[in-house]
Design a protein around this motif. Structure first.
Motif, PDB file in Angstrom:
ATOM      1  N   ASP A  60       0.269  14.907  91.049  1.00 31.16           N
ATOM      2  CA  ASP A  60       0.634  16.302  91.274  1.00 31.16           C
ATOM      3  C   ASP A  60      -0.577  17.203  91.466  1.00 31.16           C
ATOM      4  O   ASP A  60      -0.459  18.315  91.970  1.00 31.16           O
ATOM      5  CB  ASP A  60       1.473  16.817  90.098  1.00 31.16           C
ATOM      6  CG  ASP A  60       2.784  16.067  89.962  1.00 31.16           C
ATOM      7  OD1 ASP A  60       3.286  15.593  90.994  1.00 31.16           O
ATOM      8  OD2 ASP A  60       3.290  15.941  88.842  1.00 31.16           O
ATOM      9  N   GLU A  61      -1.778  16.763  91.047  1.00 32.21           N
ATOM     10  CA  GLU A  61      -2.961  17.601  91.198  1.00 32.21           C
ATOM     11  C   GLU A  61      -3.365  17.752  92.654  1.00 32.21           C
ATOM     12  O   GLU A  61      -4.147  18.617  93.004  1.00 32.21           O
ATOM     13  CB  GLU A  61      -4.122  16.992  90.398  1.00 32.21           C
ATOM     14  CG  GLU A  61      -3.866  16.962  88.894  1.00 32.21           C
ATOM     15  CD  GLU A  61      -4.978  16.251  88.153  1.00 32.21           C
ATOM     16  OE1 GLU A  61      -5.969  15.852  88.810  1.00 32.21           O
ATOM     17  OE2 GLU A  61      -4.869  16.077  86.936  1.00 32.21           O
ATOM     18  N   THR A  96       8.226  16.436  87.105  1.00 34.50           N
ATOM     19  CA  THR A  96       6.977  16.009  86.465  1.00 34.50           C
ATOM     20  C   THR A  96       7.203  14.696  85.730  1.00 34.50           C
ATOM     21  O   THR A  96       8.336  14.352  85.356  1.00 34.50           O
ATOM     22  CB  THR A  96       6.483  17.060  85.463  1.00 34.50           C
ATOM     23  OG1 THR A  96       7.464  17.207  84.416  1.00 34.50           O
ATOM     24  CG2 THR A  96       6.275  18.403  86.159  1.00 34.50           C
ATOM     25  N   LYS A  97       6.117  13.988  85.496  1.00 35.85           N
ATOM     26  CA  LYS A  97       6.202  12.699  84.813  1.00 35.85           C
ATOM     27  C   LYS A  97       6.730  12.865  83.396  1.00 35.85           C
ATOM     28  O   LYS A  97       7.535  12.049  82.922  1.00 35.85           O
ATOM     29  CB  LYS A  97       4.823  12.033  84.794  1.00 35.85           C
ATOM     30  CG  LYS A  97       4.841  10.594  84.303  1.00 35.85           C
ATOM     31  CD  LYS A  97       3.492   9.940  84.491  1.00 35.85           C
ATOM     32  CE  LYS A  97       3.510   8.492  84.046  1.00 35.85           C
ATOM     33  NZ  LYS A  97       2.188   7.829  84.267  1.00 35.85           N
ATOM     34  N   SER A  98       6.316  13.928  82.717  1.00 32.17           N
ATOM     35  CA  SER A  98       6.776  14.156  81.344  1.00 32.17           C
ATOM     36  C   SER A  98       8.288  14.387  81.303  1.00 32.17           C
ATOM     37  O   SER A  98       8.979  13.926  80.385  1.00 32.17           O
ATOM     38  CB  SER A  98       6.036  15.352  80.726  1.00 32.17           C
ATOM     39  OG  SER A  98       6.280  16.533  81.486  1.00 32.17           O
ATOM     40  N   MET A 135       8.650   9.423  89.952  1.00 25.40           N
ATOM     41  CA  MET A 135       9.622   8.574  89.273  1.00 25.40           C
ATOM     42  C   MET A 135       9.131   7.138  89.173  1.00 25.40           C
ATOM     43  O   MET A 135       9.299   6.478  88.141  1.00 25.40           O
ATOM     44  CB  MET A 135      10.970   8.649  90.007  1.00 25.40           C
ATOM     45  CG  MET A 135      11.638  10.013  89.914  1.00 25.40           C
ATOM     46  SD  MET A 135      13.048  10.225  91.033  1.00 25.40           S
ATOM     47  CE  MET A 135      14.273   9.197  90.230  1.00 25.40           C
ATOM     48  N   GLU A 136       8.494   6.665  90.233  1.00 26.01           N
ATOM     49  CA  GLU A 136       7.970   5.298  90.190  1.00 26.01           C
ATOM     50  C   GLU A 136       6.863   5.159  89.148  1.00 26.01           C
ATOM     51  O   GLU A 136       6.838   4.197  88.370  1.00 26.01           O
ATOM     52  CB  GLU A 136       7.446   4.881  91.566  1.00 26.01           C
ATOM     53  CG  GLU A 136       6.888   3.457  91.589  1.00 26.01           C
ATOM     54  CD  GLU A 136       6.462   2.995  92.973  1.00 26.01           C
ATOM     55  OE1 GLU A 136       5.675   2.041  93.069  1.00 26.01           O
ATOM     56  OE2 GLU A 136       6.927   3.598  93.966  1.00 26.01           O
ATOM     57  N   SER A 137       5.952   6.136  89.115  1.00 26.40           N
ATOM     58  CA  SER A 137       4.834   6.060  88.176  1.00 26.40           C
ATOM     59  C   SER A 137       5.297   6.195  86.730  1.00 26.40           C
ATOM     60  O   SER A 137       4.620   5.732  85.805  1.00 26.40           O
ATOM     61  CB  SER A 137       3.798   7.147  88.496  1.00 26.40           C
ATOM     62  OG  SER A 137       4.325   8.446  88.252  1.00 26.40           O
TER      63      SER A 137
END
Length: 409
Positions: A60-61, A96-98, A135-137
């Protein structure tokens, strides 16, 4: 009506269209999110399209929403609405991943929460490339694969939908494939007992996953241990023909796995040749025909496959008919099929059938017309030479071709 001049800084440098969701990358250049995501993630580029400088940051950065510019563009669109300019809606923020990790933890609490989380993931996956990558990560693929391996009811439908729509990378596909056939066996059960939707997603996933085994020698043994049930279910999907995408994936899958000798025999035993010939009788669609002929080409490399092709009343006829009618690729595959049959399975009755069907005339056309170039001409001549004495008595073959190509007086 007066032409509206769009401010140049509203336009994405890649597409030159008005930006709907402007984002700024590490080099300071602003792009439309969809365009730059395709450049970075689908195109696997690590540089700025304008400056050619290397990008910094991860995930996302890479992309920072340019909220001020987006609001300016929306205001400008509203101001010029009377001229037919539509205002773009405010885009949803990428996940987001979180947030994803929180959803996966919640899914483990109760069956009801699992169903709710699957519905949420189902709505997220198709939205944009950033969501899929996030989602994959976060491990969504492995989470869904476990559901598919252990569940036998409705959650499997949602899990398969999301897993297919994630468009997993090669690493992601390998991670859910594992080093044994457990997940393949699970998808085989889905193909046998699942809904039409789940069966389609199962065969499309299998096609994608088993393609990756050719790129990874450590996984190549998985394709050699496929059981007969696997081939029966893939063939059944072709027989039911309920989805064009599913059928194409099934053809592609069979062509891939039948590169192994034992798999050709299993596919022949499962009736692959018969159902592929039936499908080819009803279509001239380029890719469909090419993959169908590819399956038959692989099957004809074993005696069992050739026997199945010859047993079908239209087997030789449909192969001959596709040559010079579909594409150069179809020509090559069709000629390889005829060569295998002519060299290894050409009994007197088979050669007589080829004569009656006009196969000899089609081979002559391949040699004579412009599209019969290079190896195609050579292959057609080789087939004619294999049974030259029988061909020479055919009224379909020009005398000069008999003398110059076949070499029989």
């Amino acid at each position: 009506m007066e032409e509206i001049q769009v401010p140049p800084y509203f336009l994405c440098p890649i597409s030159l269209e008005i930006m709907k969701d402007p984002v700024t990358i590490s080099t300071g250049i602003t792009y439309d999110r969809d365009n730059i995501e395709k450049w970075i993630f689908s195109g696997k580029n690590a540089t700025c399209p304008v400056t050619k400088q290397a990008l910094s940051g991860t995930d996302d950065e890479f992309l920072t929403p340019n909220i001020i510019l987006r609001r300016v563009i929306q205001s400008w669109c509203t101001l010029h609405a009377s001229h037919g300019v539509e205002r773009f809606p405010t885009p949803k923020p990428p996940v987001t991943k979180s947030h994803i990790l929180k959803l996966l933890r919640q899914a483990k609490s109760t069956p009801e929460m699992l169903a709710k989380v699957l519905q949420t993931l189902r709505s997220m996956a198709p939205e944009n490339a950033a969501n899929k990558r996030c989602m994959e990560s976060a491990g969504v693929a492995e989470f869904l694969a476990q559901i598919i391996k252990t569940s036998e009811d409705n959650p499997t439908d949602d899990a398969l939908y999301v897993l297919h729509n994630l468009g997993l990378s090669e690493n992601g596909l390998r991670s859910i494939l594992g080093h044994d056939t457990q997940f393949i066996d699970s998808l085989t059960r889905v193909m046998q007992h699942g809904s039409y939707e789940s069966r389609a997603y199962a065969v499309m996933l299998l096609k994608s996953m088993l393609e990756t085994t050719t790129l990874n020698p450590s996984l190549s043994q998985l394709t050699t241990t496929l059981n007969l049930s696997f081939f029966h279910q893939v063939v059944q999907i072709l027989r039911d023909n309920f989805s064009r995408k599913a059928s194409k994936s099934a053809l592609h899958l069979l062509a891939n796995v039948c590169q192994g000798g034992r798999n050709r025999i299993k596919a022949a035993e499962a009736g692959a040749a018969t159902v592929v010939i039936d499908l080819l009788l009803d279509t001239n669609e380029k890719r469909y025909c090419e993959w169908g002929l590819s399956v038959l080409e692989q099957l004809c490399r074993c005696a069992e496959g050739r026997a199945e092709v010859l047993k079908h009343a239209a087997g030789l006829a449909v192969v001959s008919r596709k040559i010079l009618r579909v594409s150069q690729v179809a020509n090559e595959r069709g000629l390889r099929i005829l060569y295998s049959i002519a060299k290894f399975s050409a009994t007197p009755s088979v050669v007589q059938e080829m004569l009656q069907l006009g196969v000899g005339a089609k081979l002559c056309l391949v040699i004579q017309v412009d599209c019969g170039v290079g190896k195609n001409k050579e292959r057609a001549a080789e087939i004619l030479k294999l049974h030259a004495k029988e061909w020479k008595n055919s009224p379909c073959l020009p005398l000069d071709l008999i003398h110059n190509t076949i070499g029989v007086n």
